[in-house]
Write a protein that holds these residues in place. Sequence first.
Motif, PDB file in Angstrom:
ATOM      1  N   THR A 155     -16.953  18.207  10.915  1.00  0.00           N
ATOM      2  CA  THR A 155     -17.870  18.295   9.782  1.00  0.00           C
ATOM      3  C   THR A 155     -19.101  19.099  10.179  1.00  0.00           C
ATOM      4  N   LYS A 156     -19.836  19.528   9.164  1.00  0.00           N
ATOM      5  CA  LYS A 156     -21.043  20.306   9.427  1.00  0.00           C
ATOM      6  C   LYS A 156     -22.014  19.506  10.286  1.00  0.00           C
ATOM      7  N   LEU A 176     -21.863  18.847  18.548  1.00  0.00           N
ATOM      8  CA  LEU A 176     -20.993  19.583  19.456  1.00  0.00           C
ATOM      9  C   LEU A 176     -21.726  20.763  20.092  1.00  0.00           C
ATOM     10  N   GLU A 177     -22.638  21.359  19.339  1.00  0.00           N
ATOM     11  CA  GLU A 177     -23.422  22.476  19.869  1.00  0.00           C
ATOM     12  C   GLU A 177     -24.298  22.000  21.021  1.00  0.00           C
ATOM     13  N   VAL A 237     -13.169  12.984   7.214  1.00  0.00           N
ATOM     14  CA  VAL A 237     -13.573  13.122   5.810  1.00  0.00           C
ATOM     15  C   VAL A 237     -13.107  14.484   5.292  1.00  0.00           C
ATOM     16  N   ARG A 238     -12.962  14.584   3.975  1.00  0.00           N
ATOM     17  CA  ARG A 238     -12.669  15.874   3.354  1.00  0.00           C
ATOM     18  C   ARG A 238     -13.986  16.617   3.152  1.00  0.00           C
ATOM     19  N   GLU A 239     -14.054  17.814   3.667  1.00  0.00           N
ATOM     20  CA  GLU A 239     -15.233  18.653   3.525  1.00  0.00           C
ATOM     21  C   GLU A 239     -14.765  20.064   3.235  1.00  0.00           C
ATOM     22  N   TYR A 240     -15.312  20.661   2.186  1.00  0.00           N
ATOM     23  CA  TYR A 240     -14.884  22.000   1.759  1.00  0.00           C
ATOM     24  C   TYR A 240     -13.388  22.036   1.458  1.00  0.00           C
ATOM     25  N   TRP A 243      -9.614  18.441   5.657  1.00  0.00           N
ATOM     26  CA  TRP A 243      -9.965  17.328   6.519  1.00  0.00           C
ATOM     27  C   TRP A 243     -10.758  17.832   7.711  1.00  0.00           C
ATOM     28  N   ARG A 244     -11.852  17.112   8.024  1.00  0.00           N
ATOM     29  CA  ARG A 244     -12.686  17.438   9.168  1.00  0.00           C
ATOM     30  C   ARG A 244     -13.008  16.150   9.948  1.00  0.00           C
TER      31      ARG A 244
END
Length: 470
Positions: free
Chosen positions: A403-404, A410-411, A458-461, A464-465
Amino acid sequence: MNLDKTFLRFPKFALIAILLIAFTGCGEEGSSSLNPEDWRLAVELDDKWGAIDREGNYVLNPIYPDQPYYWEEHFTVFDGGTTRYFDKDGNELAVGAVKQGGLLSGGLLSFSDSETGLLGFMDAQGEVKIKPAFQSALPFTSGRAAVTTTDDKLGVINQAGKFEIEPEYDAESSIVFFGDYGVLVQDAKSGYLDRKGKVLIPVQFDLAFAFANERAVVSLGDGFGVIDTRGKFVVNPIYRLIYPFIDEVAIAANDQRQFLALGPDGKVIEEYSRYYPELMPYREGKIPFENKEGKWGYLDLAGEEVIAPQFRQAYPFLAGVALVEIDRKYGLIGEDGKVTVTPQFSDIDEDAAVIGYGPNYFLVNLDKFISFGTIGQNVKLVAETFLVALAKGDYAKAKRYATKEAQASLEILAGMSEGKQPQPGAGEKIVIRSVEVDGDSAVVTYTDEGKEMTLNMVREYGEWRAAWSK
């Protein structure tokens, strides 16, 4: 329409985020020949697309919301998430509607597996020829297709599904074959490969066009030139643009906006000293040109007018007919300049009108022909891909499936882990045990070296993410 837009309107299409432009002749050897019986053109009438023959008869009725693509005497019609296929006379092929179907090329088309979301290839009868195993794929050309594997490596397969060029390139690279030469793009620079994957001409050009008649147009810095198959310039990169060679003639323009006709040896055949705001490619003995009043007509190779300027727009001839625009409608003319099909269409397949149906047509539409798997619709596969990438310290790949919000974490983790090597065998013992879906969220239970854990999804854009947090 100005000079730059005529040449540069051809889309700089992306293959997995890298740009590639390529032009060749109208056929594999740069010929303008086409059997008149095979001439077809996609046209729009009343906001619906169909296709006509050179007499103006419909071979596909104008009922489709999107433009059909004519390639290898077949139509491919993309319609949302499905694709339909027709022969040149409009008869639907046995394969029927295909989910995520790709362009029918070389007798094969890509399709998406409903369970894994990965891509494979089937024939026009619907028989699977190459099992789904790829995240993205190009159509077959010259018996080869570039594909990306599930570990984000790009290679080239043959029609038996075997790798002819091993998947060792980054997914952001691209390889496209026509004939014996492949254009390789890496880090926005281009070079050439042979059919075994050996580098023939190192990556160095800003743009590298496909070979036709042992010649290829390339750009280096601000100039266009022509190279031979050894990479030696036969035309130095001094031109503002060079149109593709057709019938061994290329129309070029210099920095003074003067037009010239070049032969395959790079020598100037003819200079067009009159003031022409714009010329188009030469084909079948004629060059479309625009006069100072903005009217279009046709010249012969010597620069003499053979069809007087009278059209709002004129396109190169192919199989004895040419598209013209009159009063903002498109129709056809014959070699004498007389209208043969009344201008009535609101839009046309302009790429076919300008460059014909050979490698040019394939390459300038490549962004539409790339097929992407629907891995994002498979929650289990997304979760597994994310977890393995995370375990291996491949944070760039993990971010693509996160996800965003998770990408930010992660960055940070990537910065903290810079220079560290993952443990040997990392990610190899991750096993997905169960998936519980509740609307647009899911919980994935998995084990890693026997330890049970969960991952929220979750669904994003629309995909699944992994909703991961450190």
